[in-house]
Motif scaffolding. Structure first.
Motif, PDB file in Angstrom:
ATOM      1  N   ARG A 133      13.881 -12.881  16.523  1.00  0.00           N
ATOM      2  CA  ARG A 133      13.750 -11.686  15.674  1.00  0.00           C
ATOM      3  C   ARG A 133      12.535 -10.893  16.091  1.00  0.00           C
ATOM      4  N   ASP A 134      12.699  -9.576  16.222  1.00  0.00           N
ATOM      5  CA  ASP A 134      11.574  -8.680  16.445  1.00  0.00           C
ATOM      6  C   ASP A 134      10.940  -8.403  15.090  1.00  0.00           C
ATOM      7  N   VAL A 135       9.824  -9.058  14.814  1.00  0.00           N
ATOM      8  CA  VAL A 135       9.249  -8.958  13.475  1.00  0.00           C
ATOM      9  C   VAL A 135       8.540  -7.627  13.238  1.00  0.00           C
ATOM     10  N   SER A 136       8.453  -6.782  14.256  1.00  0.00           N
ATOM     11  CA  SER A 136       7.873  -5.453  14.021  1.00  0.00           C
ATOM     12  C   SER A 136       8.757  -4.619  13.111  1.00  0.00           C
ATOM     13  N   GLU A 137      10.020  -5.023  12.951  1.00  0.00           N
ATOM     14  CA  GLU A 137      10.904  -4.290  12.042  1.00  0.00           C
ATOM     15  C   GLU A 137      10.702  -4.694  10.587  1.00  0.00           C
ATOM     16  N   ILE A 138       9.863  -5.698  10.329  1.00  0.00           N
ATOM     17  CA  ILE A 138       9.573  -6.133   8.964  1.00  0.00           C
ATOM     18  C   ILE A 138       8.414  -5.309   8.414  1.00  0.00           C
ATOM     19  N   GLU A 139       8.617  -4.680   7.265  1.00  0.00           N
ATOM     20  CA  GLU A 139       7.546  -3.920   6.634  1.00  0.00           C
ATOM     21  C   GLU A 139       6.539  -4.875   6.014  1.00  0.00           C
ATOM     22  N   ILE A 140       5.251  -4.555   6.164  1.00  0.00           N
ATOM     23  CA  ILE A 140       4.185  -5.400   5.647  1.00  0.00           C
ATOM     24  C   ILE A 140       3.701  -4.830   4.318  1.00  0.00           C
ATOM     25  N   SER A 141       3.756  -5.671   3.311  1.00  0.00           N
ATOM     26  CA  SER A 141       3.352  -5.313   1.950  1.00  0.00           C
ATOM     27  C   SER A 141       2.122  -6.122   1.576  1.00  0.00           C
ATOM     28  N   SER A 168       2.005  -1.204   5.149  1.00  0.00           N
ATOM     29  CA  SER A 168       2.417   0.143   4.735  1.00  0.00           C
ATOM     30  C   SER A 168       2.864   0.212   3.286  1.00  0.00           C
ATOM     31  N   LEU A 169       3.087  -0.930   2.643  1.00  0.00           N
ATOM     32  CA  LEU A 169       3.442  -0.948   1.227  1.00  0.00           C
ATOM     33  C   LEU A 169       2.298  -1.604   0.462  1.00  0.00           C
ATOM     34  N   PHE A 170       1.684  -0.846  -0.425  1.00  0.00           N
ATOM     35  CA  PHE A 170       0.530  -1.316  -1.182  1.00  0.00           C
ATOM     36  C   PHE A 170       0.899  -1.315  -2.661  1.00  0.00           C
ATOM     37  N   THR A 171       0.694  -2.451  -3.314  1.00  0.00           N
ATOM     38  CA  THR A 171       1.146  -2.602  -4.697  1.00  0.00           C
ATOM     39  C   THR A 171      -0.025  -2.886  -5.616  1.00  0.00           C
ATOM     40  N   LEU A 172      -0.052  -2.132  -6.708  1.00  0.00           N
ATOM     41  CA  LEU A 172      -1.074  -2.257  -7.739  1.00  0.00           C
ATOM     42  C   LEU A 172      -0.427  -2.815  -8.993  1.00  0.00           C
ATOM     43  N   GLY A 173      -1.020  -3.843  -9.578  1.00  0.00           N
ATOM     44  CA  GLY A 173      -0.513  -4.399 -10.824  1.00  0.00           C
ATOM     45  C   GLY A 173      -1.191  -3.786 -12.034  1.00  0.00           C
ATOM     46  N   ILE A 174      -0.403  -3.468 -13.056  1.00  0.00           N
ATOM     47  CA  ILE A 174      -0.963  -2.992 -14.321  1.00  0.00           C
ATOM     48  C   ILE A 174      -0.343  -3.804 -15.452  1.00  0.00           C
ATOM     49  N   THR A 175      -1.083  -3.975 -16.525  1.00  0.00           N
ATOM     50  CA  THR A 175      -0.598  -4.775 -17.633  1.00  0.00           C
ATOM     51  C   THR A 175      -1.058  -4.184 -18.960  1.00  0.00           C
ATOM     52  N   ALA A 176      -0.282  -4.417 -19.991  1.00  0.00           N
ATOM     53  CA  ALA A 176      -0.680  -4.073 -21.349  1.00  0.00           C
ATOM     54  C   ALA A 176      -1.749  -5.084 -21.786  1.00  0.00           C
ATOM     55  N   PRO A 177      -2.509  -4.811 -22.843  1.00  0.00           N
ATOM     56  CA  PRO A 177      -2.246  -3.741 -23.825  1.00  0.00           C
ATOM     57  C   PRO A 177      -2.679  -2.347 -23.395  1.00  0.00           C
ATOM     58  N   GLU A 178      -3.476  -2.205 -22.322  1.00  0.00           N
ATOM     59  CA  GLU A 178      -3.890  -0.870 -21.882  1.00  0.00           C
ATOM     60  C   GLU A 178      -3.503  -0.704 -20.420  1.00  0.00           C
ATOM     61  N   PHE A 179      -2.361  -0.080 -20.153  1.00  0.00           N
ATOM     62  CA  PHE A 179      -1.969   0.178 -18.779  1.00  0.00           C
ATOM     63  C   PHE A 179      -2.995   1.100 -18.113  1.00  0.00           C
ATOM     64  N   ASN A 180      -3.457   0.736 -16.922  1.00  0.00           N
ATOM     65  CA  ASN A 180      -4.500   1.499 -16.232  1.00  0.00           C
ATOM     66  C   ASN A 180      -3.866   2.567 -15.343  1.00  0.00           C
ATOM     67  N   PHE A 181      -3.503   3.673 -15.937  1.00  0.00           N
ATOM     68  CA  PHE A 181      -2.894   4.749 -15.171  1.00  0.00           C
ATOM     69  C   PHE A 181      -3.914   5.478 -14.298  1.00  0.00           C
ATOM     70  N   ASP A 182      -5.191   5.419 -14.659  1.00  0.00           N
ATOM     71  CA  ASP A 182      -6.216   6.049 -13.825  1.00  0.00           C
ATOM     72  C   ASP A 182      -6.260   5.397 -12.444  1.00  0.00           C
ATOM     73  N   ALA A 183      -6.101   4.082 -12.394  1.00  0.00           N
ATOM     74  CA  ALA A 183      -6.080   3.397 -11.101  1.00  0.00           C
ATOM     75  C   ALA A 183      -4.878   3.840 -10.276  1.00  0.00           C
ATOM     76  N   VAL A 184      -3.748   4.053 -10.923  1.00  0.00           N
ATOM     77  CA  VAL A 184      -2.562   4.531 -10.210  1.00  0.00           C
ATOM     78  C   VAL A 184      -2.833   5.904  -9.604  1.00  0.00           C
ATOM     79  N   THR A 185      -3.442   6.793 -10.380  1.00  0.00           N
ATOM     80  CA  THR A 185      -3.760   8.133  -9.877  1.00  0.00           C
ATOM     81  C   THR A 185      -4.665   8.057  -8.649  1.00  0.00           C
ATOM     82  N   ARG A 186      -5.657   7.183  -8.713  1.00  0.00           N
ATOM     83  CA  ARG A 186      -6.588   7.008  -7.583  1.00  0.00           C
ATOM     84  C   ARG A 186      -5.845   6.568  -6.327  1.00  0.00           C
ATOM     85  N   TRP A 187      -4.949   5.598  -6.470  1.00  0.00           N
ATOM     86  CA  TRP A 187      -4.254   5.085  -5.289  1.00  0.00           C
ATOM     87  C   TRP A 187      -3.162   6.026  -4.799  1.00  0.00           C
TER      88      TRP A 187
END
Length: 264
Positions: free
Chosen positions: A207-215, A235-254
């Motif tokens: 398998r040519d693993v260059s076709e696999i996206e890195i997250s 190329s795929l960057f994931t941010l976790g958010i959780t209640a009780p206060e979802f951190n939407f400011d961090a999402v805006t930054r990223w």
């Protein structure tokens, strides 16, 4: 800013933890994040909270994704990640195919071997060992792929398979064989090393693993950290958010970082 060495655009995923919130709060977060422009929305596949009050509110992942499929129009959706142990492999394939249709081809099949012992104990699954759980995942993946090939109707598109985990002997071999996306953990040095191991597994299985996206995840990372990971090929960057206060400011930054990076 250093130019990316990969050809894929940077994407931002947000993992909405299905804990400590009413479903209406989660629904509102989904709407807000899609409107903000995130690329992918994930939840996780557990039955109890992983942080905060361990007896707090929590919802099941796959059922929730059905709601997201109908609610959203643009974002891709999936679990980060499904626990292979909790559902028969053919059932997983059928559920994934159904969600692919419900979302008009926006479903990502994120999966892994499982690890959270409380889920197993309280829901009556055999916990086993890391080795037995990884062996079960390796056995399930061809079954899932074969079911997608014969099920009627078939998936609307080739469902991307995301596999999470960094075990060098077994997990990365499963990634090399089956994954379209590999969800990694660790800093630049760890990722560089793991990519070398993944290439070796790719050579072994043809398998040519260059076709696999890195997250990778970006919790507690800086933009400089993310730049360095992107320069290695993530190329795929994931941010976790959780209640009780979802951190939407961090999402805006990223989101701002993603857009700047994609502009070069």
């Amino acid at each position: 800013m250093t130019s990316p060495t990969h050809q894929r655009p940077i994407r931002l995923g947000v993992q909405i933890a299905p804990q400590h919130a009413s479903y209406s709060q989660i629904r509102d977060a989904v709407r807000r994040l899609e409107d903000a422009g995130v690329d992918i929305l994930f939840n996780w596949d557990h039955f109890f909270p992983l942080s905060g009050d361990r007896e707090g509110r929590h919802f099941e992942a796959w059922t929730m994704l059905g709601g997201w499929a109908e609610q959203t129009e643009r974002v891709e959706i999936g679990t980060l990640v499904n626990c292979n142990s909790y559902r028969n492999a053919n059932l997983q394939a059928d559920m994934a195919r159904t969600l692919d249709h419900m979302s008009d081809g926006r479903f990502i099949f994120g999966t892994g071997a499982g690890w959270f012992q409380r889920d197993y104990d309280e829901y009556g699954y055999e916990f086993g060992t890391p080795g037995t759980r990884l062996a079960a995942l390796a056995e399930a993946m061809p079954v899932i792929e074969n079911r997608w090939a014969v099920i009627n109707p078939p998936p609307l598109h080739k469902i991307p398979v995301l596999i999470g985990g960094g075990g060098e002997r077994k997990t990365l071999r499963i990634v090399a064989q089956h994954a379209d996306i590999w969800h990694s953990f660790g800093d630049v040095d760890v990722l560089r090393h793991k990519l070398g191991v993944l290439r070796q597994h790719g050579e072994a299985v043809g398998r040519d693993v260059s076709e696999i996206e890195i997250s990778t995840e970006i919790r507690r990372r800086t933009e400089s950290d993310a730049d360095a990971l992107a320069d290695l090929g993530a190329s795929l960057f994931t941010l976790g958010i959780t209640a009780p206060e979802f951190n939407f400011d961090a999402v805006t930054r990223w989101l701002a970082w993603r857009d700047a990076r994609n502009r070069g």
